[in-house]
Structure formats: structure tokens, C-alpha cells
Design an enzyme around this catalytic site. Structure first.
Site, PDB file in Angstrom:
ATOM      1  N   TYR A  25      71.079  46.950  55.911  1.00 46.99           N
ATOM      2  CA  TYR A  25      72.030  46.873  55.030  1.00 46.99           C
ATOM      3  C   TYR A  25      71.404  46.771  53.842  1.00 46.99           C
ATOM      4  CZ  TYR A  25      75.401  45.613  58.363  1.00 46.99           C
ATOM      5  OH  TYR A  25      76.017  45.355  59.884  1.00 46.99           O
ATOM      6  N   LEU A  67      89.276  43.892  59.822  1.00 44.99           N
ATOM      7  CA  LEU A  67      90.776  44.664  59.009  1.00 44.99           C
ATOM      8  C   LEU A  67      90.327  45.806  58.252  1.00 44.99           C
ATOM      9  CD1 LEU A  67      90.510  41.088  56.403  1.00 44.99           C
ATOM     10  CD2 LEU A  67      91.772  41.526  58.727  1.00 44.99           C
TER      11      LEU A  67
HETATM   12  N1  LIG Z   1      77.210  47.093  63.978  1.00 44.41           N
HETATM   13  C1  LIG Z   1      77.689  48.020  63.506  1.00 44.41           C
HETATM   14  O1  LIG Z   1      77.712  49.042  63.309  1.00 44.41           O
HETATM   15  C2  LIG Z   1      78.390  47.395  62.290  1.00 44.41           C
HETATM   16  C3  LIG Z   1      79.172  48.651  61.390  1.00 44.41           C
HETATM   17  C4  LIG Z   1      79.558  48.094  59.528  1.00 44.41           C
HETATM   18  C5  LIG Z   1      79.813  46.606  59.733  1.00 44.41           C
HETATM   19  N2  LIG Z   1      79.355  45.748  60.489  1.00 44.41           N
HETATM   20  C6  LIG Z   1      79.216  44.140  60.355  1.00 44.41           C
HETATM   21  O2  LIG Z   1      80.341  44.263  60.102  1.00 44.41           O
HETATM   22  C7  LIG Z   1      81.233  42.880  59.489  1.00 44.41           C
HETATM   23  C8  LIG Z   1      82.156  43.102  58.515  1.00 44.41           C
HETATM   24  O3  LIG Z   1      82.448  44.720  58.424  1.00 44.41           O
HETATM   25  P1  LIG Z   1      83.566  44.967  57.499  1.00 44.41           P
HETATM   26  O4  LIG Z   1      83.106  44.472  55.604  1.00 44.41           O
HETATM   27  O5  LIG Z   1      83.901  46.499  57.193  1.00 44.41           O
HETATM   28  O6  LIG Z   1      85.045  44.091  57.679  1.00 44.41           O
HETATM   29  P2  LIG Z   1      86.165  43.819  57.181  1.00 44.41           P
HETATM   30  O7  LIG Z   1      86.603  42.426  56.902  1.00 44.41           O
HETATM   31  O8  LIG Z   1      87.331  44.661  57.708  1.00 44.41           O
HETATM   32  O9  LIG Z   1      86.738  44.317  55.662  1.00 44.41           O
HETATM   33  C9  LIG Z   1      86.254  43.422  54.602  1.00 44.41           C
HETATM   34  C10 LIG Z   1      86.411  44.224  52.943  1.00 44.41           C
HETATM   35  O10 LIG Z   1      88.476  44.087  52.912  1.00 44.41           O
HETATM   36  C11 LIG Z   1      88.251  43.493  51.671  1.00 44.41           C
HETATM   37  N3  LIG Z   1      89.149  42.652  51.443  1.00 44.41           N
HETATM   38  C12 LIG Z   1      90.448  42.746  51.314  1.00 44.41           C
HETATM   39  N4  LIG Z   1      91.489  41.838  51.414  1.00 44.41           N
HETATM   40  C13 LIG Z   1      90.690  41.014  51.338  1.00 44.41           C
HETATM   41  C14 LIG Z   1      91.282  39.626  52.291  1.00 44.41           C
HETATM   42  N5  LIG Z   1      93.093  39.235  52.169  1.00 44.41           N
HETATM   43  N6  LIG Z   1      90.856  39.113  53.426  1.00 44.41           N
HETATM   44  C15 LIG Z   1      89.642  39.843  53.488  1.00 44.41           C
HETATM   45  N7  LIG Z   1      89.129  40.512  52.900  1.00 44.41           N
HETATM   46  C16 LIG Z   1      89.461  41.550  52.681  1.00 44.41           C
HETATM   47  C17 LIG Z   1      86.516  42.301  51.893  1.00 44.41           C
HETATM   48  O11 LIG Z   1      86.899  42.219  50.174  1.00 44.41           O
HETATM   49  P3  LIG Z   1      87.002  40.753  49.311  1.00 44.41           P
HETATM   50  O12 LIG Z   1      85.322  40.524  49.161  1.00 44.41           O
HETATM   51  O13 LIG Z   1      87.148  40.965  48.001  1.00 44.41           O
HETATM   52  O14 LIG Z   1      87.405  39.721  49.957  1.00 44.41           O
HETATM   53  C18 LIG Z   1      85.812  43.488  51.780  1.00 44.41           C
HETATM   54  O15 LIG Z   1      85.513  44.548  50.950  1.00 44.41           O
HETATM   55  C19 LIG Z   1      79.673  43.486  57.868  1.00 44.41           C
HETATM   56  O16 LIG Z   1      79.422  42.865  56.832  1.00 44.41           O
HETATM   57  C20 LIG Z   1      78.389  43.689  59.202  1.00 44.41           C
HETATM   58  O17 LIG Z   1      77.981  42.792  59.219  1.00 44.41           O
HETATM   59  C21 LIG Z   1      78.922  45.907  61.307  1.00 44.41           C
END
Ligand SMILES: NC(=O)c1ccc[n+]([C@@H]2O[C@H](COP(=O)([O-])OP(=O)(O)OC[C@H]3O[C@@H](n4cnc5c(N)ncnc54)[C@H](OP(=O)(O)O)[C@@H]3O)[C@@H](O)[C@H]2O)c1
Length: 290
Positions: free
Chosen positions: A46, A205
Site C-alpha cells: 500500500y 462502499l
Molecule cells: N485485499 C484487497 O485486494 C483489497 C483491495 C482494495 C482495498 N482493500 C482494503 O479495503 C479498504 C477499503 O477500501 P476502499 O477505500 O475502497 O473502501 P470504501 O469504504 O468502499 O471507499 C472509501 C472511499 O469512499 C470515500 N467516501 C466518500 N463519502 C464517504 C462516506 N460518506 N463515508 C465513507 N466513505 C466515503 C472515502 O473518502 P473519505 O476519506 O473522504 O471519507 C474513501 O475515499 C482499503 O483501505 C484496504 O484496506 C483490500
């Protein structure tokens, strides 16, 4: 009374985009702990191999946090990066040598003695299950990793690795959201439920698409309407929908904003009716169940 542990996990994939210094990340971690969120999901790769050091700096900024957090890390993806000049091509590496070296680096970067959970990040076509099992045994015996799991594995890939291990794989971290439904139907969640392994939902999300709601789709209309009827936000509804699944999905939140995390933590109190769950599934799939 202390806050009960949350089923939510905070993901660190985007930590380098949060624009925070170590003290600010430490404050975010502390606020998560107050909400009962005590697991944090990292990976060696990451932030182009920098995220774990950034989180480690936050733990050093507030050393009292170290004993309160549980840490997940992953290994097995090798990026072409200035940080790894020997990599000519993006590839997977689940050799014993790579896994051990990656864990050692993660422990140093995070500044901890042990990972609570280590995941193999992606299924590797060259994965040698005996070698991985032997390596997991070594890491466990040396006290460097407590539990082991996988990420993005299909059931048959999970089954192969499990067949050579002494201890059960405790998690499969896969993409699950109302915009990514494969794991509900490809056997992944059935397998987790059967084996009592925890499904961890990455991008719950859909990377923020569920919050942005840019398009006029059946799913976006249903999230807004049902959220309004239940008096909760569309993001809370999307998280509550995951939590309602009997495999006991644990969503990994990707937000770096405490107000967003606090709001999503409230989704744990939502009791979702079976028919509401199916209304959202129907909207997500664009058709009724058969
Ligand atoms: N194992 C794998 O292959 C893999 C792949 C991808 C990710 N992951 C893991 O999954 C975690 C989460 O993934 P993700 O970041 O894509 O998750 P997500 O929760 O689907 O998306 C997060 C994004 O949504 C935004 N967002 C906008 N409005 C929001 C609201 N009202 N509430 C919450 N979020 C909002 C956040 O911005 P703000 O910061 O502005 O709230 C952030 O940029 C990663 O950090 C990682 O640890 C694992």
C-alpha cells in the site's frame, strides 16, 4: 462501560491520500478505538510500499495505541516500483523466502513484534501450498504472526491451501458491496460460513461510488428511498446490508474522515428486515430473484 468491539475494520490503503501527519493519524486511530474499531488493515504494497511506515509513525507518535490495535497485513504481490528495483514485471510471489522477508519488513515498518493476521494478498498461480503451509508454521512458531488467511481467493484456492495447514485459515478478504456481488454467488460466502472463516469486505462502499451516487440507477434510487424511510444515510444502509449477511461479513472502511467512520459505525445498530435486504439485492442486480 467499555465500547464493545466493532465488526468494522479500518483500511489503510488510502492513508497516503489522507493528507495527515503522524499525530493526526494517531488521533484518528484513537477515535476509532473509542468507537470499538480496533483492527486496521494494511499491506506491504500500500502507498507504493510506504503505508505501513506511515501507520508505524502514528503508533510511535502515540505509543499507548500500540497495545490496543490489532494489525492485519498482506504479502504476495510484487509491484514494479522504485522501492523494489529488482522487480522487472508485476508478479505474485508466495515463496517462503518472500513471505518471511515481507513479514519482517512489515513488523519493522509498523514497529510491532507481531501481526495479528497475515493474508496472502492474491491467489498466485505458482502458489505451492506445502511451502506456504511450512512458512506459516515457521511464522507462528517464531511468534511473528498469530493468525493466517487469504484475500481474493476463490473457494477451490482456499480449499487447496487449507488442506495443507494445521490451523484453520481465519479470513478471506474479498470485494463485497452492493456493486460487487460475486462472492454471494460463487461459493465464497458459503465456504466462509461452513468453515467459520471471516469474510472481510474490501471497498464496502465500492470505493466511494455508493456515496457519490453519480448515476441515476435503480440501486442509487433504492438506497436513497429506503435510507430515507429508515431514517439512515445511504452509506449506513449499504454497510448494514453487508452486516445482515449470516456469514458475518466484516466491512473494511476506507475513509480517513472520523465523521464518516462514526456515521458508518452506527450501521451496526440497524436491524434490517429480510425484505429490505432483498429489495436492495433486486435493485443492485436489476431484476427480481428467480
Ligand atoms: N485485499 C484487497 O485486494 C483489497 C483491495 C482494495 C482495498 N482493500 C482494503 O479495503 C479498504 C477499503 O477500501 P476502499 O477505500 O475502497 O473502501 P470504501 O469504504 O468502499 O471507499 C472509501 C472511499 O469512499 C470515500 N467516501 C466518500 N463519502 C464517504 C462516506 N460518506 N463515508 C465513507 N466513505 C466515503 C472515502 O473518502 P473519505 O476519506 O473522504 O471519507 C474513501 O475515499 C482499503 O483501505 C484496504 O484496506 C483490500
Amino acid at each position: 462501560m467499555s465500547t464493545p468491539n466493532s465488526r468494522l475494520i479500518l483500511g489503510l490503503w488510502r492513508i497516503d491520500q489522507w493528507g495527515m501527519n503522524s499525530e493526526q493519524v494517531a488521533d484518528l486511530v484513537s477515535a476509532c478505538l473509542d468507537l470499538g474499531i480496533d483492527e486496521f488493515d494494511a499491506a506491504d504494497i500500500y502507498g507504493d510500499y510506504r503505508c505501513e511506515s506511515m501507520f508505524g509513525s502514528a503508533l510511535r507518535a502515540n505509543p499507548a495505541l500500540k497495545s490496543r490495535v490489532k494489525l492485519i497485513s498482506k504479502c504476495g504481490i510484487a509491484l514494479v516500483s522504485p522501492a523494489r528495483p529488482a522487480h522487472r514485471v508485476k508478479h505474485y510471489n508466495t515463496s517462503g523466502e518472500h513471505i518471511i522477508a515481507s513479514v519482517e519488513r512489515s513488523l519493522t515498518s509498523l514497529g510491532v513484534e507481531k501481526l495479528d493476521l497475515l493474508l496472502i494478498h492474491r491467489p498466485d498461480p505458482l502458489l505451492n501450498a506445502d511451502e506456504v503451509a511450512h512458512t506459516f508454521g515457521t511464522l507462528k512458531r517464531d511468534g511473528k504472526v498469530e493468525e493466517f488467511g487469504v484475500s481474493n481467493f476463490l473457494p477451490h484456492q482456499f480449499e487447496l491451501l487449507q488442506s495443507r495447514l494445521d490451523q484453520p485459515l481465519s479470513a478471506n478478504q474479498v470485494e463485497i458491496s452492493l456493486m460487487h456481488l460475486n462472492s454471494l454467488f460463487d461459493g465464497t460466502l458459503d465456504q466462509c460460513q461452513r468453515l467459520n472463516a471471516t469474510p472481510q469486505a474490501w471497498s464496502p462502499l465500492a470505493g466511494g461510488a455508493i456515496a457519490r451516487a453519480n448515476e441515476d440507477t435503480a440501486l442509487n434510487r433504492a438506497l436513497t428511498r429506503i435510507g430515507h424511510e429508515l431514517g439512515i444515510t445511504r452509506e449506513q444502509l449499504a454497510i448494514a446490508w453487508l452486516l445482515r449477511h449470516p456469514a458475518r461479513i466484516r466491512p473494511i472502511l476506507g475513509s480517513g474522515k472520523i465523521q464518516h467512520i462514526r456515521e458508518l459505525a452506527e450501521a451496526e445498530q440497524v436491524e434490517m428486515d429480510r425484505q429490505v435486504w432483498f429489495e436492495l439485492l433486486e435493485a443492485a442486480q436489476g431484476e427480481q430473484v428467480p
